[in-house]
Design a protein around this motif. Structure first.
Motif, PDB file in Angstrom:
ATOM      1  N   ILE A 117       1.089  -1.131   0.051  1.00 21.79           N
ATOM      2  CA  ILE A 117       0.010   0.114  -0.035  1.00 21.79           C
ATOM      3  C   ILE A 117       0.988   1.245   0.007  1.00 21.79           C
ATOM      4  N   GLY A 118       1.912   1.451   0.760  1.00 23.66           N
ATOM      5  CA  GLY A 118       2.716   2.486   1.039  1.00 23.66           C
ATOM      6  C   GLY A 118       3.582   2.708  -0.403  1.00 23.66           C
ATOM      7  N   ILE A 119       3.852   1.595  -1.129  1.00 21.62           N
ATOM      8  CA  ILE A 119       4.724   1.853  -2.243  1.00 21.62           C
ATOM      9  C   ILE A 119       3.747   2.387  -3.304  1.00 21.62           C
ATOM     10  N   LEU A 120       2.505   1.659  -3.422  1.00 15.05           N
ATOM     11  CA  LEU A 120       1.765   1.963  -4.536  1.00 15.05           C
ATOM     12  C   LEU A 120       1.078   3.418  -4.439  1.00 15.05           C
ATOM     13  N   SER A 121       0.711   3.699  -3.296  1.00 13.09           N
ATOM     14  CA  SER A 121       0.187   5.034  -3.250  1.00 13.09           C
ATOM     15  C   SER A 121       1.199   5.958  -3.192  1.00 13.09           C
ATOM     16  N   ALA A 122       2.582   5.856  -3.117  1.00 12.42           N
ATOM     17  CA  ALA A 122       3.706   6.804  -3.408  1.00 12.42           C
ATOM     18  C   ALA A 122       3.818   7.016  -4.926  1.00 12.42           C
ATOM     19  N   LEU A 123       3.922   5.642  -5.510  1.00  9.37           N
ATOM     20  CA  LEU A 123       3.876   5.827  -7.102  1.00  9.37           C
ATOM     21  C   LEU A 123       2.616   6.503  -7.529  1.00  9.37           C
ATOM     22  N   ARG A 124       1.683   6.373  -7.031  1.00 11.13           N
ATOM     23  CA  ARG A 124       0.391   7.102  -7.697  1.00 11.13           C
ATOM     24  C   ARG A 124      -0.045   8.016  -6.712  1.00 11.13           C
ATOM     25  N   PRO A 125       0.479   9.276  -6.262  1.00  9.02           N
ATOM     26  CA  PRO A 125      -0.118  10.340  -5.313  1.00  9.02           C
ATOM     27  C   PRO A 125      -1.237  10.744  -6.022  1.00  9.02           C
ATOM     28  N   ARG A 126      -2.368  10.897  -5.059  1.00  4.93           N
ATOM     29  CA  ARG A 126      -3.678  11.501  -5.126  1.00  4.93           C
ATOM     30  C   ARG A 126      -4.734  10.716  -6.213  1.00  4.93           C
ATOM     31  N   SER A 127      -4.056   9.312  -6.332  1.00  2.85           N
ATOM     32  CA  SER A 127      -4.953   8.395  -6.875  1.00  2.85           C
ATOM     33  C   SER A 127      -6.007   8.031  -6.008  1.00  2.85           C
ATOM     34  N   LEU A 128      -6.832   7.198  -6.322  1.00  4.23           N
ATOM     35  CA  LEU A 128      -7.886   6.866  -5.687  1.00  4.23           C
ATOM     36  C   LEU A 128      -7.326   5.813  -4.506  1.00  4.23           C
ATOM     37  N   LEU A 129      -6.575   5.044  -4.986  1.00  6.44           N
ATOM     38  CA  LEU A 129      -5.686   3.966  -3.902  1.00  6.44           C
ATOM     39  C   LEU A 129      -5.235   4.969  -2.601  1.00  6.44           C
ATOM     40  N   ASP A 130      -4.355   5.847  -3.126  1.00  4.40           N
ATOM     41  CA  ASP A 130      -3.802   6.860  -2.373  1.00  4.40           C
ATOM     42  C   ASP A 130      -4.677   7.294  -1.370  1.00  4.40           C
ATOM     43  N   ARG A 131      -5.737   7.804  -1.681  1.00  3.65           N
ATOM     44  CA  ARG A 131      -6.744   8.537  -0.860  1.00  3.65           C
ATOM     45  C   ARG A 131      -7.199   7.682   0.268  1.00  3.65           C
ATOM     46  N   ALA A 132      -7.633   6.445  -0.444  1.00  3.89           N
ATOM     47  CA  ALA A 132      -8.209   5.348   0.312  1.00  3.89           C
ATOM     48  C   ALA A 132      -7.176   5.002   1.492  1.00  3.89           C
ATOM     49  N   SER A 133      -5.978   4.904   0.993  1.00  7.95           N
ATOM     50  CA  SER A 133      -4.984   4.245   1.948  1.00  7.95           C
ATOM     51  C   SER A 133      -4.830   5.626   3.223  1.00  7.95           C
ATOM     52  N   MET A 134      -4.815   6.651   2.681  1.00  2.25           N
ATOM     53  CA  MET A 134      -4.707   7.899   3.777  1.00  2.25           C
ATOM     54  C   MET A 134      -5.744   8.002   4.730  1.00  2.25           C
ATOM     55  N   THR A 135      -6.992   7.210   4.199  1.00  2.00           N
ATOM     56  CA  THR A 135      -8.134   7.438   5.004  1.00  2.00           C
ATOM     57  C   THR A 135      -8.017   6.236   6.011  1.00  2.00           C
ATOM     58  N   ARG A 207       2.100   5.013   6.116  1.00  2.00           N
ATOM     59  CA  ARG A 207       2.623   6.629   5.893  1.00  2.00           C
ATOM     60  C   ARG A 207       3.725   6.532   6.047  1.00  2.00           C
ATOM     61  N   MET A 208       4.835   6.191   6.867  1.00  5.44           N
ATOM     62  CA  MET A 208       6.305   6.292   6.659  1.00  5.44           C
ATOM     63  C   MET A 208       6.749   5.743   5.188  1.00  5.44           C
ATOM     64  N   ILE A 209       6.408   4.486   4.686  1.00  7.33           N
ATOM     65  CA  ILE A 209       6.785   4.092   3.717  1.00  7.33           C
ATOM     66  C   ILE A 209       6.470   4.994   2.404  1.00  7.33           C
ATOM     67  N   ARG A 210       5.192   5.283   2.471  1.00  6.73           N
ATOM     68  CA  ARG A 210       4.697   6.406   1.354  1.00  6.73           C
ATOM     69  C   ARG A 210       5.606   7.779   1.408  1.00  6.73           C
ATOM     70  N   ALA A 211       6.036   8.216   2.462  1.00  6.89           N
ATOM     71  CA  ALA A 211       6.723   9.443   2.552  1.00  6.89           C
ATOM     72  C   ALA A 211       8.184   9.312   2.106  1.00  6.89           C
ATOM     73  N   ASN A 212       8.658   8.017   2.251  1.00  9.07           N
ATOM     74  CA  ASN A 212      10.160   7.810   2.125  1.00  9.07           C
ATOM     75  C   ASN A 212      10.027   7.483   0.550  1.00  9.07           C
ATOM     76  N   VAL A 213       9.313   6.702   0.277  1.00 11.64           N
ATOM     77  CA  VAL A 213       9.349   6.465  -1.547  1.00 11.64           C
ATOM     78  C   VAL A 213       9.093   7.780  -2.107  1.00 11.64           C
ATOM     79  N   LEU A 214       8.067   8.497  -1.814  1.00 14.42           N
ATOM     80  CA  LEU A 214       7.829   9.888  -2.229  1.00 14.42           C
ATOM     81  C   LEU A 214       9.194  10.629  -2.499  1.00 14.42           C
ATOM     82  N   GLU A 215      10.152  10.568  -1.309  1.00 21.38           N
ATOM     83  CA  GLU A 215      11.060  11.363  -1.271  1.00 21.38           C
ATOM     84  C   GLU A 215      12.171  10.814  -2.350  1.00 21.38           C
TER      85      GLU A 215
END
Lengths: 323, 339
Positions: A117-135, A207-215
């Motif tokens: 989830i962390g990796i995919l939502s970082a690769l597709r920021p603001r996508s549906l998956l990203d928003r769902a995972s942030m929820t 949250r941490m994986i997403r932030a790290n991958v985005l960075e």
């Protein structure tokens, strides 16, 4: 390398003494007398005195502490419980595998949720998956383990009957007097505790994986990899993840070490006889040796896992050299 | 046929505040084995031009139009996989900051070998010997030993050499260098430029070098483009640009070169800030900062037109040629006198 480990171990000794001393002092300050609990109903003053002598708490606190150290270091003995005179070594030995099952199984579960989830939502920021995972993250971070545990055991255990409501089964064949056992029963009983544990930590890790991958995706060397002509999949796998997951290793090691000291809430909700629940019960019974035994065990767990993390880190990150 | 032909290239980014026109109608070409220098302030669209050619802009919220022909083939609208095959093989790029452009967790050898293996069907051993060859060519001392070192064990200049080695490892026809010397100290800058010129002779690659340093351009470029606010304001051979600059912005750049023996207390600068590319000024984009501004500059956007007697020399300014020649000569005479 060897010198580094020796230095770390010396620090560990200092830390260990500090933690155990503090535990003793706190017990000394608590305005309650374990001897009263031991001496039976309506004890006479002599009976209490005898009980105090019997438990060894008639001596000054520093003598008590030195005796504890002496027993521990020379005989690797944590003493006997005030409450039931059982060997604390045996008690910790019984409770530790329960907590370990919970923590390691839970860690596997939460990494299996958090990594993809962390990796995919970082690769597709603001996508549906990203928003769902942030929820999901928001819910997971805000929810209390007791609440999650109650919800899970009500729906999965009680209402739908998919899993046991609570309780623990030994991994190895049924112990004498136990009504269940074996790996299948063990895993079956652990499903809900693992899930509860996983929801909590998975949220933080997503949250941490997403932030790290985005960075990492914005790093210059990732652009270099693309400029070299590396396909996007390879860029992510080889160049992004290797760097983004370095801090995750640290956090995972420290969290596992910390959780081994006892996952009090999860164990309480599912009546798992692990370290956390045992510690709470021992505290209520003013059972100093048991509490101290669990403190010793969890301090060791934290120290060992931090050391493992440091060594592992030096191995996977070439910039870090232990000296 | 030119090696690279860019015509009317536009790159626009959609942002929350509106559309940023980072590159707005840029045309130029690069010939085989030649060096083109692109000069301008930060944020004028130099880097974006190169990243667009390489296809390295983020995919979302980027709109590119125009035409980029590499060896006669359109690479702006080609498939991602085709572009990928081109990158690192026929077109290679080196970046501004060598400190962060190499992956910290792999040895430089591994990163060079990766570049070879992505494009050549050779064994790991062959790739490694090719990598070693390049490291020697760019002047890494004791390359046999250093090939297994990690980036953090190299200095900035040495890392930029590694980056150059990595870019040249597949013998590209075009090397795009995005401010390759900006992050280095002055003596290292000279070494790197010298290295690039020497390698250009050995490898025969064409070079597109982006810089804000006119000194670098004077040293290395055959042709020069001066960019301002996402557009080309002056374009020509290095010789003409330095002998007969025809745009007030170019004058400003030349005038702000620091000179050791100049008898001035402060560095000369071009007044004001480069305009926002969200909403560039009406008329000539340079007019708010131009000391020669007159009425028409505020109303009508000047077109990129050839200077009368030289077809290759293009400029974008309303001033009449006589004034421009006079002012340019004054500026150059002043610089000569100081030097």
């Amino acid at each position: 390398m060897i010198r580094y480990i020796i230095r770390r171990l010396l620090w560990a000794v200092v830390l260990f003494i500090a933690v155990t001393v503090v535990t003793y002092i706190i017990f000394f300050i608590i305005p309650a007398d374990p001897a009263r609990a031991v001496a039976g109903k309506n004890p006479t003053p002599e009976m209490i005195l005898r009980a105090r002598h019997y438990l060894g708490i008639d001596k000054p606190v520093y003598i008590q502490y030195l005796r504890f150290l002496d027993r521990l270091v020379i005989h690797q003995d944590l003493g006997r419980s005030f409450a039931n005179r059982e060997s604390v070594n045996t008690e910790v030995g019984k409770a530790a595998p329960v907590t370990a099952s919970l923590v390691f199984g839970g860690a596997i579960a939460w990494m299996m949720i958090a990594l993809p989830i962390g990796i995919l939502s970082a690769l597709r920021p603001r996508s549906l998956l990203d928003r769902a995972s942030m929820t999901f993250v928001l819910i997971g971070v805000s929810a209390h383990p007791i609440w999650i545990g109650l919800i899970f055991s009500y729906f999965f255990g009680f209402k739908w009957g998919i899993t046991p409501i609570s309780g623990y089964c030994d991994f190895i064949n049924p112990a004498a007097g136990a009504d269940c056992g074996g790996p299948v029963q063990w895993a079956y009983h652990m499903i809900l505790p693992w899930m509860t544990f996983a929801v909590l930590f998975a949220a933080l890790y997503v949250r941490m994986i997403r932030a790290n991958v985005l960075e990492a995706l914005n790093e210059d060397y990732v652009r270099t990899a693309r400029a070299k002509g590396a396909p996007e999949g390879r860029v992510v796998r080889v160049h992004v993840l290797r760097n983004a997951l370095l801090p995750v290793v640290t956090m995972l090691g420290m969290d596992i070490g910390l959780a081994l000291g006892g996952a009090v809430f999860t164990e309480t909700i599912y009546s798992l006889p692990g370290l956390g629940r045992t510690a709470v019960q021992a505290l209520n019974a003013l059972d100093l040796p048991t509490v101290e035994g669990i403190v010793v065990f969890s301090t060791l767990a934290i120290i060992v896992f931090n050391l493992i993390v440091d060594l592992l880190y030096a191995w996977i990150d070439p910039r870090i050299r232990l000296a | 046929m030119s090696l690279l032909e860019v015509s009317d290239l536009k790159t626009h980014f959609r942002t929350d505040d509106g559309i940023v026109k980072a590159v707005d109608g840029v045309s130029f070409s690069v010939e085989k084995g030649q060096t083109l220098g692109i000069v301008g302030e930060s944020g004028c669209g130099k880097s974006v031009t190169c990243l667009t050619i390489m296809g390295l802009n983020p995919k979302v919220n980027t709109i590119s139009s125009g035409e980029v022909l590499f060896k006669g083939e359109d690479i702006l609208h080609t498939s991602a996989s085709k572009l990928r095959q081109l990158r690192g093989d026929e077109v290679a790029m080196i970046f501004q900051d060598p400190m962060t452009s190499l992956n910290p967790v792999y040895t430089i050898g591994a990163q060079l070998v990766e570049a070879v293996l992505l494009h050549r069907d050779v064994t790991k051993k062959q790739a490694r010997s090719r990598a070693l060859e390049l490291l020697k060519a760019v002047g890494i001392p004791r390359a046999e030993r250093r090939i297994d070192d990690y980036p953090h064990q190299f200095s900035g200049g040495m890392r930029q050499r590694v980056m150059i080695a990595m870019a040249l490892v597949n013998d590209p026809d075009l090397l795009i260098a995005d401010e390759p010397t900006t992050a280095l100290d002055v003596t290292t800058q000279a070494q790197i430029l010298e290295l690039m010129m020497r390698l250009q002779e050995d490898f025969g690659s064409a070079i597109m070098i982006i810089t804000h340093d006119l000194g670098v351009v004077a040293e290395i470029a055959d042709d020069v483009i001066v960019m301002y606010a996402a557009q080309i304001v002056e374009q020509g051979s290095a010789n003409t640009i330095f002998k007969r600059p025809h745009h007030p912005y170019t004058w400003g750049l030349l005038g702000s070169l620091p000179r050791l023996n100049a008898d001035v207390e402060r560095l000369v600068q071009i007044k004001g800030q480069p305009p926002s590319l969200l909403n560039p000024p009406r008329g000539c984009r340079f007019h708010p900062r131009c000391p020669y501004v007159f009425n028409i500059c505020k109303e009508q956007e000047p077109r990129l037109l050839p200077v009368s007697d030289q077809g290759e020399h293009l400029q974008r300014c309303h001033l009449d040629e006589e004034t421009k020649d006079r002012e340019a000569q004054k500026l150059l005479a002043g610089m000569m006198a100081e030097a």
